[in-house]
Motif scaffolding. Structure first.
Motif, mmCIF file in Angstrom:
data_model
loop_
_atom_site.group_PDB
_atom_site.id
_atom_site.type_symbol
_atom_site.label_atom_id
_atom_site.label_comp_id
_atom_site.label_asym_id
_atom_site.label_seq_id
_atom_site.Cartn_x
_atom_site.Cartn_y
_atom_site.Cartn_z
ATOM 1 N N ARG A 160 16.105 37.199 -23.313
ATOM 2 C CA ARG A 160 17.252 36.293 -23.341
ATOM 3 C C ARG A 160 17.665 36.199 -21.957
ATOM 4 O O ARG A 160 18.129 36.911 -21.107
ATOM 5 C CB ARG A 160 18.398 37.022 -24.096
ATOM 6 N N LEU A 161 17.727 34.722 -21.861
ATOM 7 C CA LEU A 161 18.483 34.462 -20.452
ATOM 8 C C LEU A 161 19.782 33.511 -20.614
ATOM 9 O O LEU A 161 19.973 32.377 -21.725
ATOM 10 C CB LEU A 161 17.440 33.220 -19.890
ATOM 11 N N LEU A 162 20.549 33.879 -20.059
ATOM 12 C CA LEU A 162 22.037 33.116 -20.088
ATOM 13 C C LEU A 162 21.912 31.828 -19.588
ATOM 14 O O LEU A 162 22.286 30.914 -20.338
ATOM 15 C CB LEU A 162 22.919 33.905 -19.548
ATOM 16 N N GLN A 163 21.106 31.557 -18.467
ATOM 17 C CA GLN A 163 20.923 30.253 -18.094
ATOM 18 C C GLN A 163 19.516 29.708 -18.524
ATOM 19 O O GLN A 163 18.496 29.928 -17.821
ATOM 20 C CB GLN A 163 20.721 30.165 -16.536
ATOM 21 N N GLY A 164 19.371 29.134 -19.656
ATOM 22 C CA GLY A 164 18.001 28.616 -20.212
ATOM 23 C C GLY A 164 17.270 27.767 -19.279
ATOM 24 O O GLY A 164 16.256 27.511 -19.250
#
Length: 260
Positions: free
Chosen positions: A5-9
């Motif tokens: 999971r990336l907070l900054q997609g």
């Protein structure tokens, strides 16, 4: 199970923009350490190597190593559906033939997921030898992109010459010639704007402008780019991706042919 999971997609969107002109498909190798990709471009002239470290993700789980072969054109279409500020989660089961991309808006009011079929790609792993480079040049990535773009209008090849005076980019073609010289910056308050040259011995090599312009698609990932050169080995163009990893492009020099 694999889940990242990336907070900054938007980072993954930019990574894909940076490689999709060179590669149509690629295998993403996922392990405890993170996600890696290594592939020759379609014409076998350049090599792309990408690392996203597991500790750079907001959440990362990889129970066993998996390799996901992806069509990058399809993946790009999916990532275009994500908002720039969306969180992005990539999920796959251990023996899955599909991968799921999930986008969540920051307020969690919109969640969308896209499933993509995986491909079986036969990609040999190329060992990249550890090399000590004679010259490394760190410079603003936007400046490098501008030089590559400007000079490619004059010729198909660009000469990069690194000496203790600085670095010179030059080309010539039917309409004439072009030269850009950059001296090492003595005192710069902002690191991003510095030109730093580490040189053991001078190196001059010639490269295809077309590929250098492909590499500069990664400019949005990093404010600085590092060029590493030595005689008779490929140039390395490296963009560090803040807090998570890097993209490196390797390009073999052109062998100078005598025109006369």
């Amino acid at each position: 199970m694999f889940e990242a999971r990336l907070l900054q997609g938007a980072i993954l969107k930019k990574v894909l923009e940076a490689i999709k002109d060179l590669l149509t498909e690629a295998t993403f190798d996922c392990s405890d350490n993170g996600i890696q990709l290594q592939a020759m471009d379609n014409s076998h002239v350049s090599l792309v190597s990408m690392t996203l470290r597991s500790d750079g993700f907001d959440k990362y789980r990889c129970d066993r190593n998996i390799s996901m072969g992806m069509n990058l054109t399809s993946m790009s279409k999916i990532l275009k559906c994500a908002g720039d500020k969306d969180n992005l989660t990539i999920k796959a089961q251990d023996n899955a033939d599909t991968v799921t991309f999930m986008f969540e808006s920051q307020n969690q009011e919109k969640v969308s997921d896209y499933e993509m079929k995986l491909m079986n790609l036969d990609q040999e792993h190329l060992g990249i030898p550890e090399t000590q480079y004679s010259c490394t040049i760190r410079m603003p990535s936007g400046e490098f992109a501008r030089i590559c773009r400007d000079l490619s209008q004059f010729g198909e090849s660009m000469v990069i010459a690194c000496t203790k005076e600085g670095v010179r980019f030059s080309t010539s073609g039917d309409i004439g010639s072009a030269n850009v010289k950059l001296a090492q910056t003595a005192s710069v308050d902002k690191e991003d704007e510095a030109v730093v040259i580490d040189m053991e011995e001078p190196v001059t090599q010639t490269f295809a402008c077309r590929y250098l312009n492909y590499f500069t698609k990664a400019t949005s990932l990093s404010s600085q780019v590092q060029l590493s050169m030595s005689a008779d080995v490929p140039l390395v163009v490296e963009y560090r991706i803040q807090d998570i990893g890097h993209i490196r492009y390797y390009l073999a020099p052109k062998i100078e042919e005598d025109d006369n």
